[in-house]
Enzyme design. Structure first.
Site, short mmCIF file in Angstrom:
data_model
loop_
_atom_site.label_atom_id
_atom_site.label_comp_id
_atom_site.label_asym_id
_atom_site.label_seq_id
_atom_site.Cartn_x
_atom_site.Cartn_y
_atom_site.Cartn_z
N GLY A 102 0.81 -1.22 0.00
CA GLY A 102 0.00 0.00 0.00
C GLY A 102 0.84 1.27 0.00
N PRO A 119 9.42 6.09 -5.24
CA PRO A 119 9.79 6.88 -6.42
C PRO A 119 10.42 5.98 -7.49
CG PRO A 119 10.56 7.96 -4.40
CD PRO A 119 10.08 6.59 -4.01
N LEU A 172 12.65 6.79 -9.72
CA LEU A 172 14.04 7.14 -10.08
C LEU A 172 14.75 7.58 -8.82
CD1 LEU A 172 15.92 7.72 -12.62
CD2 LEU A 172 15.34 10.11 -12.18
N GLY A 202 21.88 5.95 -6.78
CA GLY A 202 22.61 4.85 -6.15
C GLY A 202 23.99 5.33 -5.75
N TYR A 245 28.23 -0.83 1.30
CA TYR A 245 28.82 0.35 0.66
C TYR A 245 29.57 1.25 1.66
CZ TYR A 245 25.22 -0.85 -2.85
OH TYR A 245 24.39 -1.49 -3.74
N LYS A 247 20.54 -2.06 2.72
CA LYS A 247 20.52 -3.53 2.52
C LYS A 247 21.42 -4.21 3.54
CE LYS A 247 20.77 -2.34 -2.38
NZ LYS A 247 21.71 -1.21 -2.39
N1 LIG Z 1 21.87 -4.78 -5.14
C1 LIG Z 1 23.01 -4.99 -5.77
O1 LIG Z 1 23.59 -6.10 -5.73
C2 LIG Z 1 23.63 -3.85 -6.54
C3 LIG Z 1 24.73 -4.08 -7.37
C4 LIG Z 1 25.26 -3.00 -8.08
C5 LIG Z 1 24.68 -1.75 -7.95
N2 LIG Z 1 23.61 -1.56 -7.12
C6 LIG Z 1 22.95 -0.23 -6.97
O2 LIG Z 1 22.70 0.29 -8.26
C7 LIG Z 1 23.31 1.58 -8.39
C8 LIG Z 1 23.71 1.82 -9.80
O3 LIG Z 1 24.65 0.84 -10.25
P1 LIG Z 1 26.09 1.21 -10.81
O4 LIG Z 1 26.54 2.42 -10.15
O5 LIG Z 1 27.00 0.09 -10.67
O6 LIG Z 1 25.82 1.38 -12.38
P2 LIG Z 1 25.06 2.48 -13.29
O7 LIG Z 1 24.24 3.40 -12.49
O8 LIG Z 1 24.44 1.68 -14.37
O9 LIG Z 1 26.27 3.25 -13.95
C9 LIG Z 1 27.05 4.14 -13.21
C10 LIG Z 1 28.12 4.67 -14.15
O10 LIG Z 1 27.50 5.46 -15.17
C11 LIG Z 1 28.07 6.76 -15.18
N3 LIG Z 1 27.00 7.72 -15.47
C12 LIG Z 1 25.97 8.10 -14.66
N4 LIG Z 1 25.19 8.99 -15.27
C13 LIG Z 1 25.71 9.19 -16.51
C14 LIG Z 1 25.35 10.01 -17.61
N5 LIG Z 1 24.28 10.81 -17.56
N6 LIG Z 1 26.12 9.95 -18.71
C15 LIG Z 1 27.21 9.14 -18.77
N7 LIG Z 1 27.60 8.35 -17.76
C16 LIG Z 1 26.86 8.37 -16.63
C17 LIG Z 1 28.67 6.97 -13.80
O11 LIG Z 1 29.79 7.83 -13.87
P3 LIG Z 1 29.81 9.29 -13.13
O12 LIG Z 1 29.80 9.02 -11.64
O13 LIG Z 1 31.07 9.87 -13.62
O14 LIG Z 1 28.58 10.01 -13.58
C18 LIG Z 1 29.12 5.55 -13.45
O15 LIG Z 1 30.40 5.27 -14.02
C19 LIG Z 1 24.47 1.50 -7.39
O16 LIG Z 1 25.00 2.75 -7.05
C20 LIG Z 1 23.82 0.79 -6.24
O17 LIG Z 1 23.03 1.69 -5.49
C21 LIG Z 1 23.07 -2.60 -6.43
#
Ligand SMILES: NC(=O)c1ccc[n+]([C@@H]2O[C@H](COP(=O)([O-])OP(=O)(O)OC[C@H]3O[C@@H](n4cnc5c(N)ncnc54)[C@H](OP(=O)(O)O)[C@@H]3O)[C@@H](O)[C@H]2O)c1
Length: 285
Positions: free
Chosen positions: A10, A14, A16, A19, A50, A75
């Site tokens: 319920g 958001p 978006l 992370g 993290y 988490k």
């Molecule tokens: N539950 C899990 O097991 C798990 C695993 C992995 C991740 N996560 C969560 O998911 C989040 C996102 O994953 P992620 O950080 O690995 O991958 P992501 O969000 O797919 O990609 C992040 C990368 O993209 C770049 N980026 C962001 N915005 C951009 C844009 N507008 N243009 C070009 N490049 C851009 C960032 O660089 P800049 O910083 O230079 O912008 C960074 O290198 C994590 O932070 C975490 O909260 C969860």
């Protein structure tokens, strides 16, 4: 205004958020959270793993955004999964975040004493410490026994999800069980290959948007929650500029067609159980 998705309990979440995985510099983390909240983000995604929950909490408090307007996810790691350990770990998260009730608490990986940990999450909901509970990286085989046993069903499953890996087995199951699909790696970890895909570049040019914005818009239109990570203020702002355009059915279908048969990241179960940090087994493009 960022749309919200209804959760099975319920509440709403958001669609978006920001992370903060691998944002280990706490000053950078706090600044990124502040930039995001000032720009209009209302969802933040952290984890015990993290080691930046304190910085996230400081950023939230510094923003002046009313606490009830912010949705905080954290988490627990499998090493915290026995009932008593998980109960203590939840108190640790509350203390480090310092922002009161946690909006969404996830079990980070599907290994260890999931049953005990889940009972601790359910009890934390009853105690008013947590609003919603869910899981991360759970497959259908992991979800079946949890759903059979749970007093409170998981509201969310946070999994690797992006145009190259669209979770073909899991998504229909999540839809059937009213579990929101939340995308980690929404930008395929910033994959240059993905951002240069002709179908994405063409859509970006047609809408006057960047490739990253097109990919994030694809997530929204598919009905996922997306939590792109960025510490670059320009990217943090740009990743929010998704609500003044819409991808056509043909553009969506073109991006859907990029799907492959395997994820980019596969965490071996022994590594999850050993509490090792995530590691890619396939080279990241
Ligand atoms: N539950 C899990 O097991 C798990 C695993 C992995 C991740 N996560 C969560 O998911 C989040 C996102 O994953 P992620 O950080 O690995 O991958 P992501 O969000 O797919 O990609 C992040 C990368 O993209 C770049 N980026 C962001 N915005 C951009 C844009 N507008 N243009 C070009 N490049 C851009 C960032 O660089 P800049 O910083 O230079 O912008 C960074 O290198 C994590 O932070 C975490 O909260 C969860």
């Amino acid at each position: 205004m960022i749309p919200s998705l209804p959760l099975s309990n319920g509440r709403a979440m958001p669609q978006l958020g920001l992370g903060v995985y691998l944002v280990s510099d706490v000053a950078v983390c706090e600044a990124s959270v502040l930039t995001a909240l000032e720009a209009g983000y209302r969802l933040l995604d952290t984890a015990v793993l993290y080691r930046n929950e304190r910085a996230v909490g400081r950023g939230i408090r510094a923003s002046g955004v009313p606490r009830d307007d912010v949705f905080v996810t954290t988490k627990l790691w499998p090493s915290q999964f026995r009932y008593e350990k998980a109960a203590r770990a939840i108190d640790g998260c509350l203390e480090r975040l310092g922002t009161g009730t946690i909006d969404l608490l996830l079990l980070h990986q599907p290994v260890g004493d999931i049953r005990g940990a889940w009972r601790a999450l359910e009890d934390a909901v009853d105690a008013g410490k947590v609003r919603s509970i869910g899981v991360s990286n759970f497959t259908v085989a992991d979800l079946d026994p949890l759903l059979a046993d749970a007093r409170i069903a998981p509201a969310v499953n946070q999994v690797e999800l992006h145009p190259y890996w669209q979770q073909p087995d899991l998504l229909p199951y999540l839809a059937r069980h009213d579990i929101v699909a939340e995308a980690w790696y929404p930008l395929a970890h910033g994959s240059k290959k993905l951002l240069a895909e002709p179908v994405i570049a063409t859509a970006a040019a047609a809408h006057g948007k960047s490739a990253a914005q097109v990919v994030l818009r694809w997530h929204l239109q598919r009905g996922f929650v997306a939590i792109p990570k960025s510490t670059d203020p320009a990217h943090i702002l740009a990743n929010l500029e998704l609500f003044d355009f819409e991808l056509t059915d043909a553009e969506m279908a073109g991006i859907d067609a990029l799907g492959t048969d395997r994820p980019m990241m596969r965490v071996p179960r022994w590594a999850m159980a050993a509490g090792m940090p995530l590691m890619p087994v396939h080279p990241l493009p």
